[in-house]
Scaffold this motif. Structure first.
Motif, mmCIF file in Angstrom:
data_model
loop_
_atom_site.group_PDB
_atom_site.id
_atom_site.type_symbol
_atom_site.label_atom_id
_atom_site.label_comp_id
_atom_site.label_asym_id
_atom_site.label_seq_id
_atom_site.Cartn_x
_atom_site.Cartn_y
_atom_site.Cartn_z
ATOM 1 N N LYS A 60 0.858 -1.179 0.000
ATOM 2 C CA LYS A 60 0.000 0.000 0.000
ATOM 3 C C LYS A 60 0.898 1.234 0.000
ATOM 4 C CE LYS A 60 -3.815 2.396 2.268
ATOM 5 N NZ LYS A 60 -4.786 2.390 3.388
ATOM 6 N N ILE A 61 0.811 2.006 -1.067
ATOM 7 C CA ILE A 61 1.596 3.239 -1.161
ATOM 8 C C ILE A 61 0.861 4.303 -0.370
ATOM 9 C CG2 ILE A 61 2.575 4.956 -2.727
ATOM 10 C CD1 ILE A 61 2.583 2.764 -4.894
ATOM 11 N N GLN A 62 1.507 4.801 0.679
ATOM 12 C CA GLN A 62 0.810 5.624 1.664
ATOM 13 C C GLN A 62 0.925 7.125 1.403
ATOM 14 O OE1 GLN A 62 -1.047 4.435 4.179
ATOM 15 N NE2 GLN A 62 -1.536 6.426 5.075
ATOM 16 N N ASP A 63 2.151 7.636 1.344
ATOM 17 C CA ASP A 63 2.327 9.084 1.230
ATOM 18 C C ASP A 63 3.711 9.404 0.685
ATOM 19 O OD1 ASP A 63 3.983 8.531 3.403
ATOM 20 O OD2 ASP A 63 2.558 9.270 4.878
ATOM 21 N N GLY A 64 3.989 10.690 0.594
ATOM 22 C CA GLY A 64 5.276 11.107 0.059
ATOM 23 C C GLY A 64 5.580 12.546 0.412
ATOM 24 N N ILE A 65 6.806 12.947 0.107
ATOM 25 C CA ILE A 65 7.251 14.322 0.327
ATOM 26 C C ILE A 65 7.790 14.851 -0.991
ATOM 27 C CG2 ILE A 65 8.876 15.818 1.558
ATOM 28 C CD1 ILE A 65 8.933 13.696 3.783
ATOM 29 N N GLN A 66 7.313 16.014 -1.398
ATOM 30 C CA GLN A 66 7.763 16.638 -2.639
ATOM 31 C C GLN A 66 8.373 18.002 -2.349
ATOM 32 O OE1 GLN A 66 4.359 16.982 -5.221
ATOM 33 N NE2 GLN A 66 4.569 14.904 -6.020
ATOM 34 N N THR A 67 9.419 18.322 -3.078
ATOM 35 C CA THR A 67 9.934 19.690 -3.102
ATOM 36 C C THR A 67 9.967 20.139 -4.549
ATOM 37 O OG1 THR A 67 12.257 18.976 -3.266
ATOM 38 C CG2 THR A 67 11.364 19.306 -1.051
ATOM 39 N N ILE A 68 9.600 21.377 -4.780
ATOM 40 C CA ILE A 68 9.549 21.922 -6.136
ATOM 41 C C ILE A 68 10.327 23.228 -6.157
ATOM 42 C CG2 ILE A 68 8.060 22.714 -8.017
ATOM 43 C CD1 ILE A 68 5.794 21.086 -6.695
ATOM 44 N N GLU A 69 11.247 23.335 -7.097
ATOM 45 C CA GLU A 69 12.072 24.522 -7.214
ATOM 46 C C GLU A 69 12.231 24.914 -8.682
ATOM 47 O OE1 GLU A 69 15.597 24.620 -4.431
ATOM 48 O OE2 GLU A 69 15.257 22.476 -4.525
ATOM 49 N N SER A 70 12.658 26.126 -8.901
ATOM 50 C CA SER A 70 12.940 26.568 -10.266
ATOM 51 C C SER A 70 14.369 26.212 -10.637
ATOM 52 C CB SER A 70 12.741 28.084 -10.383
ATOM 53 O OG SER A 70 13.647 28.767 -9.529
ATOM 54 N N THR A 71 14.584 25.927 -11.913
ATOM 55 C CA THR A 71 15.919 25.651 -12.420
ATOM 56 C C THR A 71 15.918 25.983 -13.906
ATOM 57 O OG1 THR A 71 17.676 23.982 -12.540
ATOM 58 C CG2 THR A 71 15.430 23.219 -12.945
ATOM 59 N N ILE A 72 17.001 25.672 -14.587
ATOM 60 C CA ILE A 72 17.072 25.899 -16.030
ATOM 61 C C ILE A 72 17.487 24.606 -16.718
ATOM 62 C CG2 ILE A 72 17.539 28.368 -15.866
ATOM 63 C CD1 ILE A 72 20.494 27.739 -16.343
ATOM 64 N N ALA A 73 17.146 24.479 -17.972
ATOM 65 C CA ALA A 73 17.381 23.253 -18.717
ATOM 66 C C ALA A 73 18.857 23.063 -19.035
ATOM 67 C CB ALA A 73 16.567 23.258 -20.006
ATOM 68 N N SER A 74 19.340 21.854 -18.763
ATOM 69 C CA SER A 74 20.693 21.478 -19.182
ATOM 70 C C SER A 74 20.654 21.111 -20.661
ATOM 71 C CB SER A 74 21.181 20.282 -18.374
ATOM 72 O OG SER A 74 20.386 19.134 -18.668
ATOM 73 N N GLU A 75 21.817 20.873 -21.226
ATOM 74 C CA GLU A 75 21.862 20.460 -22.634
ATOM 75 C C GLU A 75 21.142 19.130 -22.821
ATOM 76 O OE1 GLU A 75 25.141 19.801 -26.223
ATOM 77 O OE2 GLU A 75 25.757 20.592 -24.278
ATOM 78 N N PHE A 76 21.343 18.209 -21.874
ATOM 79 C CA PHE A 76 20.680 16.905 -21.926
ATOM 80 C C PHE A 76 19.161 17.078 -21.935
ATOM 81 C CE2 PHE A 76 18.642 13.514 -19.433
ATOM 82 C CZ PHE A 76 19.012 12.388 -20.153
ATOM 83 N N GLU A 77 18.649 17.907 -21.036
ATOM 84 C CA GLU A 77 17.206 18.111 -20.937
ATOM 85 C C GLU A 77 16.658 18.823 -22.173
ATOM 86 O OE1 GLU A 77 17.223 18.389 -16.051
ATOM 87 O OE2 GLU A 77 17.499 20.182 -17.284
ATOM 88 N N SER A 78 17.440 19.757 -22.698
ATOM 89 C CA SER A 78 16.965 20.501 -23.869
ATOM 90 C C SER A 78 16.776 19.587 -25.081
ATOM 91 C CB SER A 78 17.946 21.633 -24.212
ATOM 92 O OG SER A 78 19.177 21.120 -24.710
ATOM 93 N N VAL A 79 17.649 18.592 -25.220
ATOM 94 C CA VAL A 79 17.554 17.662 -26.355
ATOM 95 C C VAL A 79 16.292 16.815 -26.252
ATOM 96 C CG1 VAL A 79 18.608 15.647 -27.438
ATOM 97 C CG2 VAL A 79 20.040 17.583 -26.775
ATOM 98 N N TYR A 80 16.056 16.241 -25.085
ATOM 99 C CA TYR A 80 14.926 15.318 -24.926
ATOM 100 C C TYR A 80 13.586 16.030 -24.828
ATOM 101 C CZ TYR A 80 17.804 11.142 -24.483
ATOM 102 O OH TYR A 80 18.661 10.092 -24.733
ATOM 103 N N LEU A 81 13.582 17.268 -24.319
ATOM 104 C CA LEU A 81 12.319 17.982 -24.149
ATOM 105 C C LEU A 81 12.042 18.972 -25.280
ATOM 106 C CD1 LEU A 81 12.355 18.671 -20.296
ATOM 107 C CD2 LEU A 81 11.139 16.870 -21.547
ATOM 108 N N LYS A 82 12.998 19.061 -26.217
ATOM 109 C CA LYS A 82 12.837 19.920 -27.403
ATOM 110 C C LYS A 82 12.634 21.384 -27.008
ATOM 111 C CE LYS A 82 10.892 16.136 -30.129
ATOM 112 N NZ LYS A 82 9.746 15.651 -30.935
ATOM 113 N N ILE A 83 13.506 21.841 -26.109
ATOM 114 C CA ILE A 83 13.488 23.240 -25.682
ATOM 115 C C ILE A 83 14.915 23.775 -25.745
ATOM 116 C CG2 ILE A 83 11.454 23.048 -24.199
ATOM 117 C CD1 ILE A 83 13.302 22.643 -21.824
ATOM 118 N N SER A 84 15.076 25.058 -25.536
ATOM 119 C CA SER A 84 16.394 25.676 -25.581
ATOM 120 C C SER A 84 17.161 25.394 -24.295
ATOM 121 C CB SER A 84 16.276 27.186 -25.774
ATOM 122 O OG SER A 84 15.591 27.488 -26.962
#
Length: 244
Positions: A178-202
């Motif tokens: 039984k998956i009960q709960d979790g903890i999330q943190t959300i922050e701002s960042t910028i796309a790396s070259e790796f992320e830009s290739v796969y997500l088709k963004i600059s």
């Protein structure tokens, strides 16, 4: 500790080490951090790699630069906690009327490095799944998701099984967890070259970085997830109520 054999980029590992030192108080607000040369020599990495890690931390607000004096630790970010429902990407997309799918980047078992071992409460070098996927909504890439899970807790998991249904649904049905709960943190960042290739963004485009630790009913950590979302395609909405 920098693991040069890890598929995680070295600049990301260094940035996480610096954040850990800030969070545990080893580096105080207003304190100057070591120079690029010192970091490079300490971890036997290039100054360019160090610079990328520091640039990312400046953009995320962990560090700030003082012209002519150096780079310093910022005051801690204000944290506002919300309580919401724990759902999977697949469940979220279907609820919003999108057709969810994934494009696989990697599925393998690796030795747990220190950060992952700490989040999963296992020993360093214990076997863990490293699952890296591009997450799509109506065939449009919106996020890169990296999941770490103990291969001892979830034995015999395969990519084919994950392609057939939601990971959460598979785990709850197959292992009777039984998956009960979790903890999330959300922050701002910028796309790396790796992320830009796969997500088709600059490269350098705004991103939302989410880290999630998910627990079973008995508080055993199930997974540690790092997700990088396109800020132009994704937003987090949280319903809140005032209690009296």
């Amino acid at each position: 500790m920098i693991n040069k054999n890890s598929p995680l980029p070295i600049y990301y590992q260094l940035a996480e080490l610096i954040k850990l030192n800030i969070d545990n108080g080893d580096m105080q607000a207003g304190e100057a951090i070591p120079s690029e040369r010192q970091f490079a020599e300490q971890y036997d990495i290039s100054r360019m790699t160090v610079r990328q890690a520091i640039n990312n931390l400046v953009n995320e607000g962990y560090l700030y630069r003082h012209k002519g004096k150096g780079t310093f630790v910022s005051n801690k970010k204000l944290e506002h906690k919300f309580v919401g429902k724990l759902t999977s990407f697949t469940e979220d997309m279907k609820k919003e009327g999108y057709e969810p799918s994934s494009r696989w980047i990697q599925f393998e078992i690796i030795p747990a490095f220190d950060e992952v071992a700490g989040f999963l409460k296992i020993e360093e070098n214990d076997p863990v799944y490293e699952i890296k996927r591009v997450r799509l909504a109506d065939q449009d890439p919106v996020a890169i998701e990296t999941v770490y899970m103990s291969a001892q807790l979830i034995p015999n998991l395969t990519q084919e099984q994950m392609e057939q249904q939601s990971l959460y649904q598979y785990i709850e049905k197959q292992y009777n967890y039984k998956i009960q709960d979790g903890i999330q943190t959300i922050e701002s960042t910028i796309a790396s070259e790796f992320e830009s290739v796969y997500l088709k963004i600059s490269k350098g485009a705004p991103m939302l970085l989410m880290q999630q630790q998910t627990f079973l009913e008995d508080k055993t950590p199930l997974e540690f997830v790092i997700s990088a979302y396109r800020a132009d395609r994704y937003k987090f909405t949280i319903e809140i109520k005032r209690e009296f």
